[in-house]
Design a protein around this motif. Structure first.
Motif, PDB file in Angstrom:
ATOM      1  N   PHE A 177       0.837  -1.198   0.000  1.00 39.54           N
ATOM      2  CA  PHE A 177       0.000   0.000   0.000  1.00 39.54           C
ATOM      3  C   PHE A 177       0.875   1.252   0.000  1.00 39.54           C
ATOM      4  O   PHE A 177       0.636   2.197  -0.747  1.00 39.54           O
ATOM      5  N   SER A 178       1.916   1.256   0.831  1.00 43.03           N
ATOM      6  CA  SER A 178       2.816   2.404   0.891  1.00 43.03           C
ATOM      7  C   SER A 178       3.514   2.637  -0.427  1.00 43.03           C
ATOM      8  O   SER A 178       3.648   3.773  -0.881  1.00 43.03           O
ATOM      9  N   LEU A 179       3.964   1.582  -1.053  1.00 42.39           N
ATOM     10  CA  LEU A 179       4.635   1.723  -2.342  1.00 42.39           C
ATOM     11  C   LEU A 179       3.685   2.243  -3.415  1.00 42.39           C
ATOM     12  O   LEU A 179       4.096   2.979  -4.309  1.00 42.39           O
ATOM     13  N   SER A 180       2.418   1.905  -3.290  1.00 49.27           N
ATOM     14  CA  SER A 180       1.454   2.360  -4.291  1.00 49.27           C
ATOM     15  C   SER A 180       1.184   3.851  -4.189  1.00 49.27           C
ATOM     16  O   SER A 180       0.659   4.455  -5.110  1.00 49.27           O
ATOM     17  N   THR A 181       1.552   4.458  -3.059  1.00 52.72           N
ATOM     18  CA  THR A 181       1.314   5.886  -2.894  1.00 52.72           C
ATOM     19  C   THR A 181       2.514   6.720  -3.316  1.00 52.72           C
ATOM     20  O   THR A 181       2.463   7.945  -3.270  1.00 52.72           O
ATOM     21  N   LEU A 182       3.597   6.093  -3.714  1.00 48.84           N
ATOM     22  CA  LEU A 182       4.774   6.835  -4.140  1.00 48.84           C
ATOM     23  C   LEU A 182       4.600   7.255  -5.587  1.00 48.84           C
ATOM     24  O   LEU A 182       4.664   6.454  -6.500  1.00 48.84           O
ATOM     25  N   ASN A 183       4.356   8.515  -5.774  1.00 49.01           N
ATOM     26  CA  ASN A 183       4.153   9.068  -7.107  1.00 49.01           C
ATOM     27  C   ASN A 183       5.146  10.186  -7.332  1.00 49.01           C
ATOM     28  O   ASN A 183       5.521  10.880  -6.416  1.00 49.01           O
ATOM     29  N   VAL A 184       5.527  10.367  -8.561  1.00 50.75           N
ATOM     30  CA  VAL A 184       6.330  11.523  -8.916  1.00 50.75           C
ATOM     31  C   VAL A 184       5.527  12.315  -9.930  1.00 50.75           C
ATOM     32  O   VAL A 184       5.078  11.796 -10.938  1.00 50.75           O
ATOM     33  N   SER A 185       5.342  13.557  -9.634  1.00 51.58           N
ATOM     34  CA  SER A 185       4.563  14.436 -10.489  1.00 51.58           C
ATOM     35  C   SER A 185       5.337  14.750 -11.752  1.00 51.58           C
ATOM     36  O   SER A 185       6.537  14.915 -11.736  1.00 51.58           O
ATOM     37  N   LEU A 221     -12.225   9.506   0.223  1.00 46.21           N
ATOM     38  CA  LEU A 221     -11.893   8.903   1.514  1.00 46.21           C
ATOM     39  C   LEU A 221     -12.741   9.494   2.634  1.00 46.21           C
ATOM     40  O   LEU A 221     -13.246   8.774   3.499  1.00 46.21           O
ATOM     41  N   ARG A 222     -12.900  10.794   2.620  1.00 42.76           N
ATOM     42  CA  ARG A 222     -13.629  11.480   3.687  1.00 42.76           C
ATOM     43  C   ARG A 222     -15.137  11.202   3.620  1.00 42.76           C
ATOM     44  O   ARG A 222     -15.819  11.314   4.631  1.00 42.76           O
ATOM     45  N   ALA A 223     -15.630  10.825   2.454  1.00 46.12           N
ATOM     46  CA  ALA A 223     -17.060  10.587   2.284  1.00 46.12           C
ATOM     47  C   ALA A 223     -17.490   9.191   2.744  1.00 46.12           C
ATOM     48  O   ALA A 223     -18.677   8.954   2.938  1.00 46.12           O
ATOM     49  N   LYS A 224     -16.545   8.298   2.932  1.00 45.24           N
ATOM     50  CA  LYS A 224     -16.893   6.915   3.288  1.00 45.24           C
ATOM     51  C   LYS A 224     -17.405   6.836   4.716  1.00 45.24           C
ATOM     52  O   LYS A 224     -16.774   7.328   5.642  1.00 45.24           O
ATOM     53  N   THR A 225     -18.569   6.206   4.870  1.00 41.14           N
ATOM     54  CA  THR A 225     -19.141   6.062   6.208  1.00 41.14           C
ATOM     55  C   THR A 225     -18.534   4.872   6.953  1.00 41.14           C
ATOM     56  O   THR A 225     -18.507   4.863   8.173  1.00 41.14           O
ATOM     57  N   GLU A 226     -18.065   3.896   6.212  1.00 41.61           N
ATOM     58  CA  GLU A 226     -17.406   2.733   6.813  1.00 41.61           C
ATOM     59  C   GLU A 226     -16.105   2.469   6.063  1.00 41.61           C
ATOM     60  O   GLU A 226     -16.000   1.500   5.302  1.00 41.61           O
ATOM     61  N   PRO A 227     -15.099   3.307   6.287  1.00 40.48           N
ATOM     62  CA  PRO A 227     -13.837   3.139   5.558  1.00 40.48           C
ATOM     63  C   PRO A 227     -13.102   1.875   5.987  1.00 40.48           C
ATOM     64  O   PRO A 227     -13.185   1.457   7.145  1.00 40.48           O
ATOM     65  N   SER A 228     -12.388   1.295   5.042  1.00 39.34           N
ATOM     66  CA  SER A 228     -11.572   0.122   5.351  1.00 39.34           C
ATOM     67  C   SER A 228     -10.318   0.566   6.098  1.00 39.34           C
ATOM     68  O   SER A 228     -10.024   1.763   6.210  1.00 39.34           O
ATOM     69  N   TYR A 229      -9.580  -0.395   6.583  1.00 40.15           N
ATOM     70  CA  TYR A 229      -8.316  -0.098   7.258  1.00 40.15           C
ATOM     71  C   TYR A 229      -7.379   0.657   6.312  1.00 40.15           C
ATOM     72  O   TYR A 229      -6.742   1.625   6.706  1.00 40.15           O
ATOM     73  N   LEU A 230      -7.318   0.242   5.059  1.00 41.31           N
ATOM     74  CA  LEU A 230      -6.451   0.909   4.090  1.00 41.31           C
ATOM     75  C   LEU A 230      -6.929   2.329   3.788  1.00 41.31           C
ATOM     76  O   LEU A 230      -6.117   3.237   3.624  1.00 41.31           O
ATOM     77  N   ASP A 231      -8.247   2.516   3.735  1.00 41.19           N
ATOM     78  CA  ASP A 231      -8.784   3.872   3.533  1.00 41.19           C
ATOM     79  C   ASP A 231      -8.388   4.785   4.694  1.00 41.19           C
ATOM     80  O   ASP A 231      -7.959   5.923   4.486  1.00 41.19           O
ATOM     81  N   THR A 232      -8.547   4.284   5.911  1.00 37.77           N
ATOM     82  CA  THR A 232      -8.199   5.064   7.096  1.00 37.77           C
ATOM     83  C   THR A 232      -6.710   5.379   7.119  1.00 37.77           C
ATOM     84  O   THR A 232      -6.303   6.501   7.450  1.00 37.77           O
ATOM     85  N   THR A 233      -5.905   4.406   6.728  1.00 41.35           N
ATOM     86  CA  THR A 233      -4.456   4.601   6.689  1.00 41.35           C
ATOM     87  C   THR A 233      -4.087   5.643   5.641  1.00 41.35           C
ATOM     88  O   THR A 233      -3.266   6.529   5.907  1.00 41.35           O
ATOM     89  N   LEU A 234      -4.686   5.566   4.464  1.00 40.55           N
ATOM     90  CA  LEU A 234      -4.387   6.540   3.414  1.00 40.55           C
ATOM     91  C   LEU A 234      -4.815   7.942   3.836  1.00 40.55           C
ATOM     92  O   LEU A 234      -4.082   8.915   3.627  1.00 40.55           O
ATOM     93  N   GLU A 235      -5.967   8.069   4.448  1.00 39.90           N
ATOM     94  CA  GLU A 235      -6.418   9.384   4.914  1.00 39.90           C
ATOM     95  C   GLU A 235      -5.434   9.956   5.938  1.00 39.90           C
ATOM     96  O   GLU A 235      -5.075  11.136   5.882  1.00 39.90           O
ATOM     97  N   ALA A 236      -4.990   9.106   6.865  1.00 37.00           N
ATOM     98  CA  ALA A 236      -4.016   9.556   7.868  1.00 37.00           C
ATOM     99  C   ALA A 236      -2.692   9.944   7.210  1.00 37.00           C
ATOM    100  O   ALA A 236      -2.054  10.922   7.616  1.00 37.00           O
ATOM    101  N   MET A 237      -2.289   9.198   6.194  1.00 29.63           N
ATOM    102  CA  MET A 237      -1.056   9.524   5.473  1.00 29.63           C
ATOM    103  C   MET A 237      -1.183  10.870   4.764  1.00 29.63           C
ATOM    104  O   MET A 237      -0.235  11.663   4.750  1.00 29.63           O
ATOM    105  N   MET A 238      -2.337  11.122   4.186  1.00 32.71           N
ATOM    106  CA  MET A 238      -2.536  12.381   3.470  1.00 32.71           C
ATOM    107  C   MET A 238      -2.517  13.560   4.447  1.00 32.71           C
ATOM    108  O   MET A 238      -1.886  14.592   4.182  1.00 32.71           O
ATOM    109  N   LEU A 239      -3.174  13.410   5.585  1.00 31.08           N
ATOM    110  CA  LEU A 239      -3.155  14.460   6.594  1.00 31.08           C
ATOM    111  C   LEU A 239      -1.733  14.681   7.101  1.00 31.08           C
ATOM    112  O   LEU A 239      -1.270  15.818   7.216  1.00 31.08           O
TER     113      LEU A 239
END
Length: 123
Positions: A11-19, A39-57
């Protein structure tokens, strides 16, 4: 346990992007604002959704901290400005929600940049 660690690593590797816009942006800052909104609209986010949201913040918080330090001039040997007072998590989340709702096609990094500009103007 191994599956969990492997999943987080993938999951972490999938978030590595170069603009490709002439600036290098690593990590979740290169994602779109639509990702944040979804991500913010999900009422029941998965563990990966929650992790990605935390990473973005966390990416935004790191950007704000780094930009605030850079602004001081301390790296040049002369402190020209004090560190900025940064907003709390709720304020950041609300700002990102509003910016990204209005700019869903924009890269997420632009929400962080705009937030920094706004915070700088208030300090």
């Amino acid at each position: 346990m191994k599956k969990t660690i492997f999943g987080i690593l993938l999951f972490s590797l999938s978030t590595l992007n170069v603009s490709a816009d002439g600036q290098t942006t690593a990590g979740v800052g290169a994602k779109s604002c639509a990702t944040w909104i979804n991500l913010r609209a999900k009422t029941e986010p998965s563990y990966l959704d929650t992790t990605l949201e935390a990473m973005m913040l966390s990416w935004v918080q790191g950007y704000l901290s780094g930009a605030s330090f850079q602004r001081t001039g301390a790296l040049d040997g002369e402190v020209k400005h004090e560190l900025l007072t940064l907003p709390n998590v709720d304020t950041i989340n609300n700002y990102l929600d509003n910016y990204c709702r209005d700019n869903q096609l924009a890269k997420f990094k632009y929400a962080a940049i705009k937030l920094f500009v706004d915070v700088r103007s208030q300090n």
